[in-house]
Motif scaffolding. Sequence first.
Motif, PDB file in Angstrom:
ATOM      1  N   THR A   1      -3.086  21.883   4.553  1.00 44.39           N
ATOM      2  CA  THR A   1      -4.492  21.471   4.541  1.00 44.39           C
ATOM      3  C   THR A   1      -4.760  20.193   5.329  1.00 44.39           C
ATOM      4  OG1 THR A   1      -4.192  20.164   2.530  1.00 44.39           O
ATOM      5  CG2 THR A   1      -4.839  22.487   2.259  1.00 44.39           C
ATOM      6  N   GLY A   2      -3.735  19.373   5.517  1.00 46.99           N
ATOM      7  CA  GLY A   2      -3.924  18.085   6.162  1.00 46.99           C
ATOM      8  C   GLY A   2      -4.450  17.023   5.223  1.00 46.99           C
ATOM      9  N   LEU A   3      -4.544  17.350   3.921  1.00 47.25           N
ATOM     10  CA  LEU A   3      -5.070  16.413   2.932  1.00 47.25           C
ATOM     11  C   LEU A   3      -3.929  15.666   2.253  1.00 47.25           C
ATOM     12  CD1 LEU A   3      -7.755  18.706   1.271  1.00 47.25           C
ATOM     13  CD2 LEU A   3      -8.130  16.859   2.909  1.00 47.25           C
ATOM     14  N   PRO A   4      -4.172  14.417   1.824  1.00 48.86           N
ATOM     15  CA  PRO A   4      -3.132  13.663   1.128  1.00 48.86           C
ATOM     16  C   PRO A   4      -2.873  14.218  -0.269  1.00 48.86           C
ATOM     17  CG  PRO A   4      -5.167  12.401   1.225  1.00 48.86           C
ATOM     18  CD  PRO A   4      -5.383  13.643   2.036  1.00 48.86           C
ATOM     19  N   MET A   5      -1.622  14.106  -0.686  1.00 50.69           N
ATOM     20  CA  MET A   5      -1.236  14.516  -2.032  1.00 50.69           C
ATOM     21  C   MET A   5      -1.723  13.465  -3.019  1.00 50.69           C
ATOM     22  SD  MET A   5       0.204  17.364  -1.373  1.00 50.69           S
ATOM     23  CE  MET A   5       0.938  17.819  -2.918  1.00 50.69           C
ATOM     24  N   THR A   6      -1.933  13.868  -4.269  1.00 44.74           N
ATOM     25  CA  THR A   6      -2.461  12.945  -5.277  1.00 44.74           C
ATOM     26  C   THR A   6      -1.391  12.019  -5.833  1.00 44.74           C
ATOM     27  OG1 THR A   6      -2.156  14.610  -6.987  1.00 44.74           O
ATOM     28  CG2 THR A   6      -4.336  14.475  -5.948  1.00 44.74           C
ATOM     29  N   SER A   7      -0.108  12.335  -5.604  1.00 41.76           N
ATOM     30  CA  SER A   7       0.969  11.471  -6.087  1.00 41.76           C
ATOM     31  C   SER A   7       1.814  11.029  -4.898  1.00 41.76           C
ATOM     32  CB  SER A   7       1.825  12.216  -7.115  1.00 41.76           C
ATOM     33  OG  SER A   7       2.452  13.330  -6.503  1.00 41.76           O
ATOM     34  N   ASP A   8       2.795  10.185  -5.147  1.00 45.74           N
ATOM     35  CA  ASP A   8       3.644   9.641  -4.083  1.00 45.74           C
ATOM     36  C   ASP A   8       4.798  10.563  -3.725  1.00 45.74           C
ATOM     37  OD1 ASP A   8       2.065   7.405  -3.880  1.00 45.74           O
ATOM     38  OD2 ASP A   8       3.251   6.247  -5.304  1.00 45.74           O
ATOM     39  N   ASP A   9       4.867  11.759  -4.305  1.00 47.77           N
ATOM     40  CA  ASP A   9       5.943  12.693  -3.970  1.00 47.77           C
ATOM     41  C   ASP A   9       5.341  14.008  -3.492  1.00 47.77           C
ATOM     42  OD1 ASP A   9       4.997  13.856  -6.283  1.00 47.77           O
ATOM     43  OD2 ASP A   9       6.844  13.586  -7.418  1.00 47.77           O
ATOM     44  N   PHE A  30      -0.463  18.400  -6.439  1.00 47.34           N
ATOM     45  CA  PHE A  30      -1.585  18.958  -5.698  1.00 47.34           C
ATOM     46  C   PHE A  30      -2.144  17.931  -4.726  1.00 47.34           C
ATOM     47  CE2 PHE A  30      -1.252  21.086  -9.720  1.00 47.34           C
ATOM     48  CZ  PHE A  30      -1.397  22.417  -9.382  1.00 47.34           C
ATOM     49  N   ASP A  31      -2.818  18.433  -3.681  1.00 50.80           N
ATOM     50  CA  ASP A  31      -3.512  17.516  -2.783  1.00 50.80           C
ATOM     51  C   ASP A  31      -4.896  17.207  -3.350  1.00 50.80           C
ATOM     52  OD1 ASP A  31      -5.283  19.606  -2.042  1.00 50.80           O
ATOM     53  OD2 ASP A  31      -4.197  20.034  -0.212  1.00 50.80           O
ATOM     54  N   VAL A  32      -5.634  16.344  -2.675  1.00 50.94           N
ATOM     55  CA  VAL A  32      -6.938  15.928  -3.190  1.00 50.94           C
ATOM     56  C   VAL A  32      -7.957  17.063  -3.203  1.00 50.94           C
ATOM     57  CG1 VAL A  32      -6.611  13.495  -2.614  1.00 50.94           C
ATOM     58  CG2 VAL A  32      -7.651  15.032  -0.932  1.00 50.94           C
ATOM     59  N   SER A  70      -5.066  21.998  -3.765  1.00 55.02           N
ATOM     60  CA  SER A  70      -4.042  22.953  -3.329  1.00 55.02           C
ATOM     61  C   SER A  70      -2.644  22.412  -3.604  1.00 55.02           C
ATOM     62  CB  SER A  70      -4.162  23.207  -1.822  1.00 55.02           C
ATOM     63  OG  SER A  70      -5.388  23.820  -1.514  1.00 55.02           O
ATOM     64  N   PRO A  71      -1.724  23.264  -4.099  1.00 54.37           N
ATOM     65  CA  PRO A  71      -0.329  22.842  -4.245  1.00 54.37           C
ATOM     66  C   PRO A  71       0.280  22.544  -2.879  1.00 54.37           C
ATOM     67  CG  PRO A  71      -0.734  24.873  -5.450  1.00 54.37           C
ATOM     68  CD  PRO A  71      -1.936  24.605  -4.603  1.00 54.37           C
ATOM     69  N   TYR A  72       1.328  21.728  -2.860  1.00 59.40           N
ATOM     70  CA  TYR A  72       1.979  21.360  -1.610  1.00 59.40           C
ATOM     71  C   TYR A  72       2.392  22.607  -0.829  1.00 59.40           C
ATOM     72  CZ  TYR A  72       5.042  19.241   1.801  1.00 59.40           C
ATOM     73  OH  TYR A  72       5.612  18.855   2.980  1.00 59.40           O
ATOM     74  N   GLY A  73       2.066  22.650   0.445  1.00 56.66           N
ATOM     75  CA  GLY A  73       2.453  23.748   1.317  1.00 56.66           C
ATOM     76  C   GLY A  73       1.526  24.941   1.297  1.00 56.66           C
ATOM     77  N   THR A  74       0.458  24.880   0.526  1.00 55.79           N
ATOM     78  CA  THR A  74      -0.492  25.996   0.463  1.00 55.79           C
ATOM     79  C   THR A  74      -1.911  25.487   0.610  1.00 55.79           C
ATOM     80  OG1 THR A  74      -0.695  25.886  -1.936  1.00 55.79           O
ATOM     81  CG2 THR A  74       0.995  27.352  -1.074  1.00 55.79           C
ATOM     82  N   ASP A  75      -2.807  26.405   0.937  1.00 57.15           N
ATOM     83  CA  ASP A  75      -4.231  26.102   1.028  1.00 57.15           C
ATOM     84  C   ASP A  75      -4.973  27.166   0.233  1.00 57.15           C
ATOM     85  OD1 ASP A  75      -6.837  25.538   1.623  1.00 57.15           O
ATOM     86  OD2 ASP A  75      -6.616  25.684   3.792  1.00 57.15           O
ATOM     87  N   VAL A  76      -5.403  26.832  -0.974  1.00 57.87           N
ATOM     88  CA  VAL A  76      -6.059  27.811  -1.841  1.00 57.87           C
ATOM     89  C   VAL A  76      -7.443  28.198  -1.330  1.00 57.87           C
ATOM     90  CG1 VAL A  76      -4.781  27.131  -3.906  1.00 57.87           C
ATOM     91  CG2 VAL A  76      -6.973  26.049  -3.410  1.00 57.87           C
ATOM     92  N   MET A  78       0.840  -1.164   0.000  1.00 59.08           N
ATOM     93  CA  MET A  78       0.000   0.000   0.000  1.00 59.08           C
ATOM     94  C   MET A  78       0.891   1.235   0.000  1.00 59.08           C
ATOM     95  SD  MET A  78      -3.287   0.949   2.267  1.00 59.08           S
ATOM     96  CE  MET A  78      -2.724   1.357   3.879  1.00 59.08           C
ATOM     97  N   ALA A  79       0.652   2.141  -0.930  1.00 61.29           N
ATOM     98  CA  ALA A  79       1.452   3.355  -1.070  1.00 61.29           C
ATOM     99  C   ALA A  79       1.050   4.373  -0.003  1.00 61.29           C
ATOM    100  CB  ALA A  79       1.275   3.958  -2.448  1.00 61.29           C
ATOM    101  N   MET A  80       2.050   5.056   0.516  1.00 61.44           N
ATOM    102  CA  MET A  80       1.804   6.119   1.479  1.00 61.44           C
ATOM    103  C   MET A  80       1.934   7.448   0.757  1.00 61.44           C
ATOM    104  SD  MET A  80       1.169   4.715   4.394  1.00 61.44           S
ATOM    105  CE  MET A  80       1.363   6.060   5.510  1.00 61.44           C
TER     106      MET A  80
END
Length: 55
Positions: free
Chosen positions: A10-18, A22-24, A27-33, A1-3
Motif C-alpha cells: 500500500t505504501g502506507l506506514p505500519m502502526t507499530s515499529d515492527d 496493520f498499516d494506517v 491492511s496487514p503487512y504485505g497486503t492491500d485489503v 523519532m521512530a521510523m
Amino acid sequence: MAMHPINPATGLPMTSDDYGGFDVGGSPYGTDVHSQHHPWSASYPTWDSGGWNSF
C-alpha cells in the motif's frame, strides 16, 4: 523519532515499529485489503440520467 516500516503493498506506514500488525489504512503487512474495491469502475449495473448501464 521512530521510523515505522512501510507496507509494500500500500505504501502506507505500519502502526507499530515492527513488520507485524496493520498499516494506517487497516491492511496487514504485505497486503492491500482495498485493492479489489474501485468505486470509479463499478462491475455492477449503475444508474445515470439515461437509465441503467451494465458493464
